[in-house]
Motif scaffolding. Sequence first.
Motif, short mmCIF file in Angstrom:
data_model
loop_
_atom_site.label_atom_id
_atom_site.label_comp_id
_atom_site.label_asym_id
_atom_site.label_seq_id
_atom_site.Cartn_x
_atom_site.Cartn_y
_atom_site.Cartn_z
N PRO A 42 0.59 -1.14 0.25
CA PRO A 42 0.06 -0.32 -0.21
C PRO A 42 1.01 1.46 -0.13
O PRO A 42 1.95 1.53 0.57
N LYS A 43 0.54 2.26 -0.46
CA LYS A 43 1.22 3.84 -0.36
C LYS A 43 1.58 4.36 0.92
O LYS A 43 -0.36 3.71 1.69
N ASP A 44 1.82 5.57 1.12
CA ASP A 44 1.61 5.36 2.24
C ASP A 44 1.62 5.00 3.51
O ASP A 44 1.17 5.54 4.61
N ALA A 45 2.51 3.95 3.17
CA ALA A 45 2.66 2.88 4.60
C ALA A 45 3.55 3.72 5.66
O ALA A 45 4.72 4.51 5.18
N THR A 68 -1.00 1.60 9.13
CA THR A 68 -0.21 0.78 7.78
C THR A 68 0.85 0.50 7.58
O THR A 68 1.87 1.26 7.75
N ILE A 69 1.14 -0.19 8.06
CA ILE A 69 2.47 -1.15 8.41
C ILE A 69 3.56 -2.08 7.53
O ILE A 69 2.53 -2.86 6.96
N TYR A 93 8.35 0.64 -3.52
CA TYR A 93 7.17 1.52 -1.95
C TYR A 93 7.53 3.16 -1.94
O TYR A 93 7.91 3.24 -2.26
N GLN A 94 6.26 3.38 -1.77
CA GLN A 94 5.99 4.61 -1.72
C GLN A 94 5.65 4.94 -0.20
O GLN A 94 3.56 5.05 0.00
N PRO A 95 6.21 5.33 0.96
CA PRO A 95 5.66 4.83 2.08
C PRO A 95 5.95 6.51 2.32
O PRO A 95 6.28 7.35 2.06
N VAL A 212 6.88 3.82 22.84
CA VAL A 212 8.40 4.74 22.99
C VAL A 212 7.79 5.44 21.22
O VAL A 212 8.32 6.37 20.91
N MET A 213 7.46 4.44 20.22
CA MET A 213 7.20 4.80 18.80
C MET A 213 6.45 5.14 19.39
O MET A 213 6.43 6.33 17.50
N ASN A 214 5.01 4.99 19.67
CA ASN A 214 3.54 5.54 18.83
C ASN A 214 3.65 7.26 18.65
O ASN A 214 3.28 7.78 17.84
N PRO A 215 4.15 7.95 19.16
CA PRO A 215 4.53 9.60 19.70
C PRO A 215 5.16 10.11 18.05
O PRO A 215 4.65 10.91 17.49
N TYR A 216 6.04 9.27 18.00
CA TYR A 216 6.98 9.47 16.18
C TYR A 216 5.41 8.66 15.03
O TYR A 216 5.95 9.28 14.19
N MET A 217 5.05 7.86 14.95
CA MET A 217 4.13 7.59 14.27
C MET A 217 3.71 8.49 13.63
O MET A 217 2.86 9.00 13.88
N LYS A 218 3.50 8.65 12.06
CA LYS A 218 2.57 9.13 11.05
C LYS A 218 1.33 9.48 11.26
O LYS A 218 1.01 7.51 11.08
#
Length: 218
Positions: A42-45, A68-69, A93-95, A212-218
């Motif tokens: 998928p795009k924008d993952a 979407t990972i 990919y197009q992340p 820890v990662m959650n705040p950085y996830m788009k």
Amino acid sequence: MKKILTAFLLLCFTIAFSQEKKPMYWHDIQEFKKQDQQNPPPKDAILLIGSSSFTKWTDVADYFPTKTIINRGFGGSRLTDLNHFAEDLLAPYQPKQIIIYCGENDFADNHQLKAQKVVKRYKAFYKKIRERFPDIEVDYISIKYSPSREKLWPQMKEANKRIAAFMQKEPNAEFIDVTKAMEDANGNVRKDIFVEDMLHFKPEGYQIWTKVMNPYMK
């Protein structure tokens, strides 16, 4: 009959030689290509790239149900492997975001390796990302201090410090420090979040990373 035998031996030699020439983790990369062919990515993952801490996080999507990972962690890869397979890891990919965990195995592969060398390898891979994706978010997860690799912690800490300083100066880039969250009340690395090898995580370890990662996830 002799010609047939000669031809057969030559074919066997050619096959064996071609297999020997394949770099480490080549088969992992081919498996990614097969997966992408069967299920177009998928795009924008959020694209995860790195070593076994990602490889073994097979249920990572369950930890981030709203995201979407695409997990492209492979083997016990080093930054040298990420650089070698950069085209295969990035081109399909197009992340909207790339998160990297790698570098720990570089030190494990060569105990004499200097932090500066590992940082240089990381910068080379980061440059390859930016050549293809100049504006997306790119984050680096700090090298974790695995109890089984305690002798390598000084180099790892130095590498973390240098990469953090580098990422701080880069636009759309973050250094995600997981080291503090993995400590107990006395400031020691928690061994209870690791499996027996004291290298890879139990689910509890990944739960810490998720917070820890959650705040950085788009």
